[in-house]
Design a protein around this motif. Structure first.
Motif, PDB file in Angstrom:
ATOM      1  N   ALA A 194      24.560  22.746  26.301  1.00 54.05           N
ATOM      2  CA  ALA A 194      24.593  23.942  27.633  1.00 54.05           C
ATOM      3  C   ALA A 194      26.244  24.671  27.041  1.00 54.05           C
ATOM      4  CB  ALA A 194      24.942  22.633  28.507  1.00 54.05           C
ATOM      5  N   LEU A 195      25.330  25.383  28.367  1.00 58.04           N
ATOM      6  CA  LEU A 195      26.595  27.714  28.252  1.00 58.04           C
ATOM      7  C   LEU A 195      27.312  27.003  29.408  1.00 58.04           C
ATOM      8  CD1 LEU A 195      23.730  30.416  28.124  1.00 58.04           C
ATOM      9  CD2 LEU A 195      25.960  29.294  26.102  1.00 58.04           C
ATOM     10  N   ALA A 196      28.727  27.032  29.089  1.00 55.91           N
ATOM     11  CA  ALA A 196      29.314  26.886  30.135  1.00 55.91           C
ATOM     12  C   ALA A 196      29.676  27.912  31.337  1.00 55.91           C
ATOM     13  CB  ALA A 196      31.238  26.394  29.500  1.00 55.91           C
ATOM     14  N   PRO A 197      30.073  27.570  32.377  1.00 51.66           N
ATOM     15  CA  PRO A 197      30.183  28.363  33.306  1.00 51.66           C
ATOM     16  C   PRO A 197      31.022  29.457  33.080  1.00 51.66           C
ATOM     17  CG  PRO A 197      30.893  26.583  34.180  1.00 51.66           C
ATOM     18  CD  PRO A 197      30.503  26.336  32.908  1.00 51.66           C
ATOM     19  N   ARG A 198      30.762  30.688  33.502  1.00 56.15           N
ATOM     20  CA  ARG A 198      32.040  31.526  32.625  1.00 56.15           C
ATOM     21  C   ARG A 198      33.201  31.916  33.679  1.00 56.15           C
ATOM     22  NH1 ARG A 198      33.578  36.795  34.326  1.00 56.15           N
ATOM     23  NH2 ARG A 198      33.985  37.944  33.498  1.00 56.15           N
ATOM     24  N   MET A 199      34.436  31.803  33.767  1.00 51.30           N
ATOM     25  CA  MET A 199      35.373  31.863  34.124  1.00 51.30           C
ATOM     26  C   MET A 199      36.157  33.109  34.504  1.00 51.30           C
ATOM     27  SD  MET A 199      35.827  28.082  35.027  1.00 51.30           S
ATOM     28  CE  MET A 199      37.409  28.170  35.562  1.00 51.30           C
ATOM     29  N   SER A 200      36.826  33.264  35.034  1.00 52.94           N
ATOM     30  CA  SER A 200      37.609  34.198  35.470  1.00 52.94           C
ATOM     31  C   SER A 200      38.524  34.626  35.930  1.00 52.94           C
ATOM     32  CB  SER A 200      36.640  35.477  36.211  1.00 52.94           C
ATOM     33  OG  SER A 200      37.449  36.363  37.308  1.00 52.94           O
ATOM     34  N   LEU A 245      37.227  42.555  34.831  1.00 55.71           N
ATOM     35  CA  LEU A 245      38.204  43.746  34.740  1.00 55.71           C
ATOM     36  C   LEU A 245      39.055  42.481  34.795  1.00 55.71           C
ATOM     37  CD1 LEU A 245      36.937  46.655  37.027  1.00 55.71           C
ATOM     38  CD2 LEU A 245      37.376  46.012  34.548  1.00 55.71           C
ATOM     39  N   ALA A 246      38.997  42.021  34.997  1.00 51.34           N
ATOM     40  CA  ALA A 246      40.632  40.765  36.042  1.00 51.34           C
ATOM     41  C   ALA A 246      40.735  40.358  34.607  1.00 51.34           C
ATOM     42  CB  ALA A 246      39.617  39.340  37.176  1.00 51.34           C
ATOM     43  N   ASP A 247      39.939  39.471  33.634  1.00 55.51           N
ATOM     44  CA  ASP A 247      40.353  39.653  32.132  1.00 55.51           C
ATOM     45  C   ASP A 247      40.920  40.594  31.539  1.00 55.51           C
ATOM     46  OD1 ASP A 247      39.481  36.439  33.116  1.00 55.51           O
ATOM     47  OD2 ASP A 247      37.367  37.808  32.950  1.00 55.51           O
ATOM     48  N   LEU A 248      41.077  41.530  31.377  1.00 57.46           N
ATOM     49  CA  LEU A 248      41.605  42.560  31.239  1.00 57.46           C
ATOM     50  C   LEU A 248      43.188  42.638  30.657  1.00 57.46           C
ATOM     51  CD1 LEU A 248      40.008  46.110  31.961  1.00 57.46           C
ATOM     52  CD2 LEU A 248      39.218  44.628  29.561  1.00 57.46           C
ATOM     53  N   GLY A 249      43.898  41.712  30.959  1.00 57.01           N
ATOM     54  CA  GLY A 249      45.164  41.456  31.104  1.00 57.01           C
ATOM     55  C   GLY A 249      45.682  40.823  31.370  1.00 57.01           C
ATOM     56  N   SER A 250      46.764  41.094  31.677  1.00 59.00           N
ATOM     57  CA  SER A 250      47.960  39.346  31.966  1.00 59.00           C
ATOM     58  C   SER A 250      47.942  39.239  33.283  1.00 59.00           C
ATOM     59  CB  SER A 250      49.436  39.843  31.739  1.00 59.00           C
ATOM     60  OG  SER A 250      49.961  40.301  32.228  1.00 59.00           O
ATOM     61  N   PRO A 251      48.428  38.209  34.248  1.00 59.80           N
ATOM     62  CA  PRO A 251      48.620  37.966  35.701  1.00 59.80           C
ATOM     63  C   PRO A 251      49.165  38.611  36.480  1.00 59.80           C
ATOM     64  CG  PRO A 251      48.884  36.131  34.258  1.00 59.80           C
ATOM     65  CD  PRO A 251      48.674  36.573  32.901  1.00 59.80           C
ATOM     66  N   TRP A 259      49.051  43.042  40.297  1.00 59.93           N
ATOM     67  CA  TRP A 259      48.947  44.698  40.486  1.00 59.93           C
ATOM     68  C   TRP A 259      47.499  44.963  40.780  1.00 59.93           C
ATOM     69  CZ3 TRP A 259      46.083  48.960  38.288  1.00 59.93           C
ATOM     70  CH2 TRP A 259      46.295  50.070  38.331  1.00 59.93           C
ATOM     71  N   MET A 260      46.329  44.818  40.441  1.00 63.64           N
ATOM     72  CA  MET A 260      45.027  45.014  40.629  1.00 63.64           C
ATOM     73  C   MET A 260      44.811  44.411  41.943  1.00 63.64           C
ATOM     74  SD  MET A 260      42.985  44.300  37.524  1.00 63.64           S
ATOM     75  CE  MET A 260      43.264  45.488  35.686  1.00 63.64           C
ATOM     76  N   ARG A 261      45.124  43.277  42.419  1.00 58.75           N
ATOM     77  CA  ARG A 261      45.670  43.001  43.857  1.00 58.75           C
ATOM     78  C   ARG A 261      45.885  43.460  45.005  1.00 58.75           C
ATOM     79  NH1 ARG A 261      42.563  39.129  46.682  1.00 58.75           N
ATOM     80  NH2 ARG A 261      40.990  39.838  45.475  1.00 58.75           N
ATOM     81  N   HIS A 262      47.544  43.914  44.178  1.00 54.29           N
ATOM     82  CA  HIS A 262      48.091  44.773  45.562  1.00 54.29           C
ATOM     83  C   HIS A 262      47.439  46.477  45.371  1.00 54.29           C
ATOM     84  CE1 HIS A 262      51.780  45.922  47.093  1.00 54.29           C
ATOM     85  NE2 HIS A 262      51.658  46.652  46.729  1.00 54.29           N
TER      86      HIS A 262
END
Length: 244
Positions: free
Chosen positions: A26-32, A54-60, A65-68
């Motif tokens: 079974a394919l595990a749901p993709r986590m972001s 895009l959320a997984d491109l860098g660090s927390p 920074w993206m959310r800001h």
């Protein structure tokens, strides 16, 4: 003869042997990395919509920074779209013999003698910006610079180092000066933050539509009203970069 019987028995056994069981994993749901962040609502089934990952491109810190940046651009777009509606409304009012909506008196009584009524009557939104005196433009851009500087350097901890992206509560003279959020509980504040995100996203699409629609060929996109003439892009202190 005995060898032939053995071969026949071997073939029969092979034909009657049960087929190997294929186990399907079974394919595990993709986590972001963005899972659990505010902003996922009815439009996306209450799940994070990030098809490009895009959320997984860098660090927390990159995600913060993206959310800001999303919040900042959404706030600017809401102000821009509201200003575009008011400026276009003034353009329609002047066209129909009315004065439009503006502040009373002079915007520059000493430098140029320009009144707010002069700006409202200058034409489209970009023409109205061009009618603002140079000192007035410097004041507006300077105020933006001060807010940006204070939000990046004064507020601690920084939003990329444990702070809250988009939080300007540390700027007490700027954030909520009349106390609209003082009596709201945590659920109400959460709803207001979600509304800000969703309205900001809609406003970004809206102001981009306003800027692009004026450059589209006639009737390329059918709209129920006639698009008013005027520039859609201009330089802060220069000439129009686009005119239709």
């Amino acid at each position: 003869m005995k060898a032939a019987l053995v071969a026949l028995c071997s073939c029969a056994s092979a034909l009657n042997a049960p087929a190997p069981v294929q186990r399907v994993r079974a394919l595990a749901p993709r986590m972001s990395a963005a899972d659990g962040m505010e902003g996922a609502a009815h439009e996306t089934g209450f799940t994070t919509w990030d098809p490009l990952g895009l959320a997984d491109l860098g660090s927390p810190a990159t995600l913060a920074w993206m959310r800001h940046a999303e919040l900042k651009h959404g706030r600017v777009a809401m102000a821009a779209f509201t200003g575009w509606l008011v400026a276009t409304g003034n353009q329609l009012a002047i066209k129909n013999g009315h004065e439009g909506v503006h502040f009373p008196g002079y915007i520059s009584p000493f430098q140029t003698g320009t009144t707010f009524a002069d700006i409202a009557a200058a034409g489209g939104p970009m023409e109205q910006w061009q009618a603002v005196p140079e000192v007035g433009k410097l004041q507006i851009i300077g105020a933006i610079f001060i807010i940006e500087h204070q939000s990046e350097w004064k507020l601690k901890p920084h939003y990329m180092a444990g702070g809250v992206p988009g939080d300007l509560k540390g700027l007490k003279s700027f954030w909520d000066p009349i106390g609209l959020t003082k009596k709201l509980d945590s659920k109400q504040l959460e709803r207001q933050r979600l509304s800000e995100l969703k309205n900001g996203r809609a406003a970004m699409i809206g102001i981009i539509g306003c800027l692009l629609a004026g450059n589209m060929p006639p009737l390329a996109i059918p709209v129920p009203i006639e698009w008013l003439p005027g520039a859609s892009i201009t330089e802060p202190f220069g000439t129009f970069a686009s005119y239709h």
